[in-house]
Design a protein around this motif. Structure first.
Motif, PDB file in Angstrom:
ATOM      1  N   MET A  35       0.826  -1.201   0.000  1.00  0.00           N
ATOM      2  CA  MET A  35       0.000   0.000   0.000  1.00  0.00           C
ATOM      3  C   MET A  35       0.863   1.256   0.000  1.00  0.00           C
ATOM      4  O   MET A  35       0.608   2.215  -0.745  1.00  0.00           O
ATOM      5  CB  MET A  35      -0.931   0.024   1.216  1.00  0.00           C
ATOM      6  CG  MET A  35      -1.843   1.253   1.237  1.00  0.00           C
ATOM      7  SD  MET A  35      -2.674   1.492   2.818  1.00  0.00           S
ATOM      8  CE  MET A  35      -3.672   0.021   2.858  1.00  0.00           C
ATOM      9  N   CYS A  36       1.890   1.250   0.831  1.00  0.00           N
ATOM     10  CA  CYS A  36       2.783   2.403   0.937  1.00  0.00           C
ATOM     11  C   CYS A  36       3.451   2.706  -0.402  1.00  0.00           C
ATOM     12  O   CYS A  36       3.477   3.850  -0.869  1.00  0.00           O
ATOM     13  CB  CYS A  36       3.823   2.146   2.021  1.00  0.00           C
ATOM     14  SG  CYS A  36       4.920   3.530   2.358  1.00  0.00           S
ATOM     15  N   LEU A  37       3.991   1.679  -1.042  1.00  0.00           N
ATOM     16  CA  LEU A  37       4.690   1.854  -2.317  1.00  0.00           C
ATOM     17  C   LEU A  37       3.739   2.365  -3.402  1.00  0.00           C
ATOM     18  O   LEU A  37       4.108   3.228  -4.210  1.00  0.00           O
ATOM     19  CB  LEU A  37       5.317   0.527  -2.756  1.00  0.00           C
ATOM     20  CG  LEU A  37       6.552   0.070  -1.959  1.00  0.00           C
ATOM     21  CD1 LEU A  37       6.889  -1.375  -2.287  1.00  0.00           C
ATOM     22  CD2 LEU A  37       7.748   0.973  -2.256  1.00  0.00           C
ATOM     23  N   ALA A  38       2.506   1.850  -3.414  1.00  0.00           N
ATOM     24  CA  ALA A  38       1.543   2.261  -4.437  1.00  0.00           C
ATOM     25  C   ALA A  38       1.094   3.707  -4.225  1.00  0.00           C
ATOM     26  O   ALA A  38       0.960   4.473  -5.185  1.00  0.00           O
ATOM     27  CB  ALA A  38       0.342   1.315  -4.438  1.00  0.00           C
ATOM     28  N   LEU A  39       0.864   4.096  -2.975  1.00  0.00           N
ATOM     29  CA  LEU A  39       0.482   5.485  -2.696  1.00  0.00           C
ATOM     30  C   LEU A  39       1.586   6.454  -3.101  1.00  0.00           C
ATOM     31  O   LEU A  39       1.325   7.553  -3.596  1.00  0.00           O
ATOM     32  CB  LEU A  39       0.163   5.661  -1.203  1.00  0.00           C
ATOM     33  CG  LEU A  39      -1.146   5.066  -0.703  1.00  0.00           C
ATOM     34  CD1 LEU A  39      -1.198   5.130   0.816  1.00  0.00           C
ATOM     35  CD2 LEU A  39      -2.337   5.820  -1.296  1.00  0.00           C
ATOM     36  N   GLN A  40       2.822   6.029  -2.908  1.00  0.00           N
ATOM     37  CA  GLN A  40       3.943   6.916  -3.167  1.00  0.00           C
ATOM     38  C   GLN A  40       4.247   7.069  -4.666  1.00  0.00           C
ATOM     39  O   GLN A  40       5.067   7.889  -5.057  1.00  0.00           O
ATOM     40  CB  GLN A  40       5.180   6.401  -2.415  1.00  0.00           C
ATOM     41  CG  GLN A  40       6.179   7.469  -1.991  1.00  0.00           C
ATOM     42  CD  GLN A  40       7.367   7.527  -2.923  1.00  0.00           C
ATOM     43  OE1 GLN A  40       7.830   6.504  -3.412  1.00  0.00           O
ATOM     44  NE2 GLN A  40       7.862   8.739  -3.170  1.00  0.00           N
ATOM     45  N   THR A  41       3.513   6.316  -5.510  1.00  0.00           N
ATOM     46  CA  THR A  41       3.638   6.543  -6.948  1.00  0.00           C
ATOM     47  C   THR A  41       3.011   7.871  -7.355  1.00  0.00           C
ATOM     48  O   THR A  41       3.230   8.337  -8.477  1.00  0.00           O
ATOM     49  CB  THR A  41       2.973   5.405  -7.757  1.00  0.00           C
ATOM     50  OG1 THR A  41       1.578   5.324  -7.410  1.00  0.00           O
ATOM     51  CG2 THR A  41       3.644   4.074  -7.481  1.00  0.00           C
ATOM     52  N   ASN A  42       2.231   8.459  -6.465  1.00  0.00           N
ATOM     53  CA  ASN A  42       1.675   9.787  -6.717  1.00  0.00           C
ATOM     54  C   ASN A  42       2.800  10.820  -6.585  1.00  0.00           C
ATOM     55  O   ASN A  42       3.388  10.955  -5.510  1.00  0.00           O
ATOM     56  CB  ASN A  42       0.566  10.087  -5.707  1.00  0.00           C
ATOM     57  CG  ASN A  42      -0.176  11.382  -6.014  1.00  0.00           C
ATOM     58  OD1 ASN A  42       0.361  12.288  -6.646  1.00  0.00           O
ATOM     59  ND2 ASN A  42      -1.404  11.472  -5.539  1.00  0.00           N
ATOM     60  N   PRO A  43       3.126  11.557  -7.647  1.00  0.00           N
ATOM     61  CA  PRO A  43       4.233  12.519  -7.562  1.00  0.00           C
ATOM     62  C   PRO A  43       4.003  13.641  -6.561  1.00  0.00           C
ATOM     63  O   PRO A  43       4.950  14.326  -6.175  1.00  0.00           O
ATOM     64  CB  PRO A  43       4.338  13.065  -8.994  1.00  0.00           C
ATOM     65  CG  PRO A  43       3.011  12.784  -9.618  1.00  0.00           C
ATOM     66  CD  PRO A  43       2.511  11.534  -8.983  1.00  0.00           C
ATOM     67  N   ASP A  44       2.744  13.824  -6.132  1.00  0.00           N
ATOM     68  CA  ASP A  44       2.449  14.850  -5.128  1.00  0.00           C
ATOM     69  C   ASP A  44       2.732  14.372  -3.707  1.00  0.00           C
ATOM     70  O   ASP A  44       2.660  15.158  -2.766  1.00  0.00           O
ATOM     71  CB  ASP A  44       0.973  15.276  -5.222  1.00  0.00           C
ATOM     72  CG  ASP A  44       0.660  15.942  -6.549  1.00  0.00           C
ATOM     73  OD1 ASP A  44       1.505  16.722  -7.030  1.00  0.00           O
ATOM     74  OD2 ASP A  44      -0.428  15.696  -7.100  1.00  0.00           O
ATOM     75  N   TYR A  45       3.032  13.054  -3.550  1.00  0.00           N
ATOM     76  CA  TYR A  45       3.256  12.482  -2.221  1.00  0.00           C
ATOM     77  C   TYR A  45       4.697  11.959  -2.121  1.00  0.00           C
ATOM     78  O   TYR A  45       4.937  10.760  -2.282  1.00  0.00           O
ATOM     79  CB  TYR A  45       2.283  11.330  -1.962  1.00  0.00           C
ATOM     80  CG  TYR A  45       0.815  11.695  -2.025  1.00  0.00           C
ATOM     81  CD1 TYR A  45       0.395  13.010  -1.879  1.00  0.00           C
ATOM     82  CD2 TYR A  45      -0.159  10.723  -2.247  1.00  0.00           C
ATOM     83  CE1 TYR A  45      -0.953  13.337  -1.931  1.00  0.00           C
ATOM     84  CE2 TYR A  45      -1.504  11.046  -2.295  1.00  0.00           C
ATOM     85  CZ  TYR A  45      -1.895  12.359  -2.141  1.00  0.00           C
ATOM     86  OH  TYR A  45      -3.223  12.684  -2.196  1.00  0.00           O
ATOM     87  N   PRO A  46       5.668  12.812  -1.845  1.00  0.00           N
ATOM     88  CA  PRO A  46       7.061  12.354  -1.830  1.00  0.00           C
ATOM     89  C   PRO A  46       7.408  11.422  -0.672  1.00  0.00           C
ATOM     90  O   PRO A  46       8.372  10.665  -0.758  1.00  0.00           O
ATOM     91  CB  PRO A  46       7.865  13.657  -1.732  1.00  0.00           C
ATOM     92  CG  PRO A  46       6.919  14.632  -1.112  1.00  0.00           C
ATOM     93  CD  PRO A  46       5.561  14.261  -1.604  1.00  0.00           C
ATOM     94  N   LEU A  47       6.632  11.464   0.406  1.00  0.00           N
ATOM     95  CA  LEU A  47       6.937  10.613   1.558  1.00  0.00           C
ATOM     96  C   LEU A  47       5.637  10.085   2.156  1.00  0.00           C
ATOM     97  O   LEU A  47       4.704  10.852   2.416  1.00  0.00           O
ATOM     98  CB  LEU A  47       7.713  11.397   2.628  1.00  0.00           C
ATOM     99  CG  LEU A  47       8.132  10.610   3.876  1.00  0.00           C
ATOM    100  CD1 LEU A  47       9.155   9.520   3.515  1.00  0.00           C
ATOM    101  CD2 LEU A  47       8.713  11.531   4.940  1.00  0.00           C
ATOM    102  N   VAL A  48       5.588   8.776   2.341  1.00  0.00           N
ATOM    103  CA  VAL A  48       4.427   8.112   2.943  1.00  0.00           C
ATOM    104  C   VAL A  48       4.936   7.133   3.991  1.00  0.00           C
ATOM    105  O   VAL A  48       5.909   6.419   3.741  1.00  0.00           O
ATOM    106  CB  VAL A  48       3.589   7.342   1.888  1.00  0.00           C
ATOM    107  CG1 VAL A  48       2.396   6.653   2.541  1.00  0.00           C
ATOM    108  CG2 VAL A  48       3.135   8.276   0.774  1.00  0.00           C
TER     109      VAL A  48
END
Length: 287
Positions: A35-48
């Motif tokens: 889940m963490c890796l997939a969310l961080q594919t969003n370029p607006d989310y540099p750190l999750v």
């Protein structure tokens, strides 16, 4: 705006990535990291990062983290742990996660880059500008009354975490909390995730379509004015009968487009307390 549409498109893509890659069961050992890796594919989310609640600690214990510079999730989790240690002493970077765990609600916070511990600067994916602010949003993932985890997302875009974006993320994480564990195979996890992804897709597409409809009003009004002006200018030109007939047909079609756009805009702006059915054939007939 174009920026907001792009941000919503980035969000939809990352949530689709979660739905497509997430294991079927919450107790799968790769569930939270995926889940963490997939969310961080969003370029607006540099750190999750994702943490579990601890009974003897007000800060969630990091399970995994994604976005640390040149670090896999295991090392990023260690970096987040160091960050939380710093927060316990004199930092505010983790307050949103602490409050989300304590109150079991979504918390958004704005924090200065200057509060970032200098020793962690090389490991974290933020620009070296201490005058800038960071935005972070923490989302509790609940299963009935039990707090399963807290997801914290950082962004350097001051436009992030607006109302629509927060609503979509909140609905998404609420759906995640409904996924079963292996010993409780009550529902198909892929069906739940797929239904959730469809819901979020319609929400984002609806928001984008509403913006486009508002823009179309200006365009159709402009073309209506131009075609009417051409009709007025050629009113006494008997030699242009064929051309005027074409202009009249064009003007009528533009009127239909204008009426349909107005109907769509009114539909997008409607705030119904309960879901309502919309007959699009009736909308077309009316226009």
């Amino acid at each position: 705006t174009a920026t907001e549409k792009q941000r919503l498109a980035n969000l939809l893509t990352s949530l689709d990535n979660v739905s497509q890659t997430l294991p079927d069961y919450r107790d799968d050992p790769d569930f939270w990291e995926t889940m963490c890796l997939a969310l961080q594919t969003n370029p607006d989310y540099p750190l999750v990062w994702i943490g579990r609640p601890e009974t003897d600690d007000e800060y969630p214990d990091p399970i995994t983290g994604c976005g640390c510079v040149s670090s896999p999730p295991v090392q990023c989790r260690q970096t987040i742990s160091q960050l939380i240690t710093y927060c316990r002493q004199n930092g505010s970077l983790c307050d949103s996660a602490r409050q989300a765990a304590a109150d079991q609600r979504v918390v958004v916070a704005s924090i200065p880059m200057s509060s970032m511990p200098a020793g962690l600067h090389p490991s974290l994916p933020f620009h070296e500008n201490l005058e800038k602010m960071l935005l972070c949003a923490s989302f509790p993932i609940m299963c009935e009354e039990e707090l399963l985890a807290v997801v914290t997302i950082y962004s350097q875009s001051t436009a992030c975490f607006a109302h629509n974006e927060l609503t979509v993320l909140q609905l998404f994480f609420r759906q995640i909390g409904k996924l079963p564990e292996q010993e409780r195979q009550v529902h198909s996890a892929s069906d739940l995730a797929g239904a959730g992804a469809g819901l979020y897709r319609y929400s984002v597409v609806g928001a984008i379509a509403a913006g486009i409809a508002h823009e179309m009003i200006n365009t159709t009004n402009g073309t209506l004015n131009y075609s009417q002006a051409l009709l007025d200018l050629t009113a006494d030109k008997e030699s242009l009968t064929e051309e005027r007939n074409l202009l009249k047909k064009l003007h009528q079609e533009e009127l239909k487009t204008a009426r349909l756009t107005a109907e769509l805009t009114q539909l997008a702006d409607k705030k119904a307390a309960t879901p309502e059915k919309t007959d699009f054939k009736l909308l077309l007939d009316r226009s």
